[in-house]
Design a protein around this motif. Structure first.
Motif, PDB file in Angstrom:
ATOM      1  N   ILE A 163       5.609  -8.860  11.623  1.00 58.30           N
ATOM      2  CA  ILE A 163       5.678  -7.402  11.490  1.00 58.30           C
ATOM      3  C   ILE A 163       4.453  -7.016  10.674  1.00 58.30           C
ATOM      4  CG2 ILE A 163       6.983  -5.469  10.530  1.00 58.30           C
ATOM      5  CD1 ILE A 163       9.487  -7.292  10.810  1.00 58.30           C
ATOM      6  N   TRP A 164       3.622  -6.150  11.194  1.00 58.97           N
ATOM      7  CA  TRP A 164       2.356  -5.847  10.526  1.00 58.97           C
ATOM      8  C   TRP A 164       2.521  -4.914   9.336  1.00 58.97           C
ATOM      9  CZ3 TRP A 164      -0.956  -9.337  11.187  1.00 58.97           C
ATOM     10  CH2 TRP A 164      -0.958 -10.061  12.381  1.00 58.97           C
ATOM     11  N   SER A 165       3.531  -4.053   9.361  1.00 54.58           N
ATOM     12  CA  SER A 165       3.739  -3.126   8.252  1.00 54.58           C
ATOM     13  C   SER A 165       5.185  -2.653   8.279  1.00 54.58           C
ATOM     14  CB  SER A 165       2.793  -1.926   8.417  1.00 54.58           C
ATOM     15  OG  SER A 165       2.982  -1.003   7.393  1.00 54.58           O
ATOM     16  N   ILE A 166       5.789  -2.516   7.091  1.00 53.65           N
ATOM     17  CA  ILE A 166       7.169  -2.055   7.017  1.00 53.65           C
ATOM     18  C   ILE A 166       7.361  -1.304   5.700  1.00 53.65           C
ATOM     19  CG2 ILE A 166       8.056  -4.174   5.968  1.00 53.65           C
ATOM     20  CD1 ILE A 166      10.571  -3.787   7.794  1.00 53.65           C
ATOM     21  N   GLU A 167       8.168  -0.256   5.732  1.00 54.32           N
ATOM     22  CA  GLU A 167       8.456   0.498   4.521  1.00 54.32           C
ATOM     23  C   GLU A 167       9.237  -0.378   3.552  1.00 54.32           C
ATOM     24  OE1 GLU A 167      10.783   4.527   2.986  1.00 54.32           O
ATOM     25  OE2 GLU A 167      10.510   4.202   5.131  1.00 54.32           O
ATOM     26  N   LEU A 168       8.810  -0.390   2.319  1.00 56.58           N
ATOM     27  CA  LEU A 168       9.478  -1.155   1.274  1.00 56.58           C
ATOM     28  C   LEU A 168      10.601  -0.292   0.720  1.00 56.58           C
ATOM     29  CD1 LEU A 168       9.086  -3.902  -0.149  1.00 56.58           C
ATOM     30  CD2 LEU A 168       7.678  -2.729  -1.823  1.00 56.58           C
ATOM     31  N   GLU A 224       0.831  -1.199   0.000  1.00 63.17           N
ATOM     32  CA  GLU A 224       0.000   0.000   0.000  1.00 63.17           C
ATOM     33  C   GLU A 224       0.868   1.252   0.000  1.00 63.17           C
ATOM     34  OE1 GLU A 224      -2.608  -0.021   3.366  1.00 63.17           O
ATOM     35  OE2 GLU A 224      -3.666  -1.816   2.691  1.00 63.17           O
ATOM     36  N   ALA A 225       0.334   2.304  -0.608  1.00 59.50           N
ATOM     37  CA  ALA A 225       0.984   3.613  -0.548  1.00 59.50           C
ATOM     38  C   ALA A 225       0.512   4.313   0.719  1.00 59.50           C
ATOM     39  CB  ALA A 225       0.623   4.438  -1.767  1.00 59.50           C
ATOM     40  N   GLU A 279       4.512   0.619   1.382  1.00 56.06           N
ATOM     41  CA  GLU A 279       4.581  -0.210   2.586  1.00 56.06           C
ATOM     42  C   GLU A 279       4.124  -1.618   2.264  1.00 56.06           C
ATOM     43  OE1 GLU A 279       2.766   1.176   6.153  1.00 56.06           O
ATOM     44  OE2 GLU A 279       4.102   2.904   6.289  1.00 56.06           O
ATOM     45  N   LEU A 280       4.900  -2.568   2.744  1.00 51.95           N
ATOM     46  CA  LEU A 280       4.552  -3.976   2.663  1.00 51.95           C
ATOM     47  C   LEU A 280       3.739  -4.290   3.912  1.00 51.95           C
ATOM     48  CD1 LEU A 280       5.038  -6.675   1.168  1.00 51.95           C
ATOM     49  CD2 LEU A 280       7.139  -6.904   2.509  1.00 51.95           C
ATOM     50  N   LEU A 321      11.323 -11.786  -0.388  1.00 50.75           N
ATOM     51  CA  LEU A 321      10.942 -10.712  -1.298  1.00 50.75           C
ATOM     52  C   LEU A 321      12.084  -9.705  -1.287  1.00 50.75           C
ATOM     53  CD1 LEU A 321       7.594  -8.997  -1.799  1.00 50.75           C
ATOM     54  CD2 LEU A 321       9.555  -7.570  -1.337  1.00 50.75           C
ATOM     55  N   TYR A 322      12.620  -9.393  -2.458  1.00 53.38           N
ATOM     56  CA  TYR A 322      13.748  -8.467  -2.580  1.00 53.38           C
ATOM     57  C   TYR A 322      13.303  -7.282  -3.414  1.00 53.38           C
ATOM     58  CZ  TYR A 322      18.497  -6.775  -3.202  1.00 53.38           C
ATOM     59  OH  TYR A 322      19.636  -5.998  -3.196  1.00 53.38           O
TER      60      TYR A 322
END
Length: 107
Positions: free
Chosen positions: A60-65, A37-38, A44-45, A84-85
């Motif tokens: 982890i519920w949310s992390i910046e990609l 999501e943006a 954010e993943l 995921l890379y």
């Protein structure tokens, strides 16, 4: 980890909207959705219950990609995570190289 598959999905350069990326785990017939999501102009993943971001066996519920970072994703019903890379989108540029009487090449 999934050792048999490389999947590519290109996100737009500008972070806006949301994406559900379909993925089928190696030995599964069921499709799972990876959530991106943006949020405030960054990607954010997100964990969503069926696909979760994990680190040291913690969700982890949310992390910046971020570019050049990797993320472990664990799928419901599977113990081994996938990796995921995040690679940057690179514009392909073609350069003409002239080798006539060259003693060195500079790009």
């Amino acid at each position: 980890m999934s050792k048999t598959k490389i999947t590519q999905f290109d996100l737009p350069e500008k972070a806006e909207e949301s994406f559900l990326i379909p993925y089928i785990y190696d030995d599964s017939i069921t499709e799972s959705l990876i959530t991106i999501e943006a949020v405030n102009n960054i990607w954010e993943l997100k964990s969503n219950g069926s696909v979760n971001i994990t680190d040291n066996n913690q969700t982890i519920w949310s992390i910046e990609l971020k570019e050049y970072n990797y993320y472990n994703l664990t799928f419901l019903g599977h113990e081994e995570p996938i990796l995921l890379y995040a690679l940057p989108i690179v514009d392909e540029v073609t350069y003409k190289l002239d080798f006539k009487q060259a003693t060195e090449i500079t790009i």
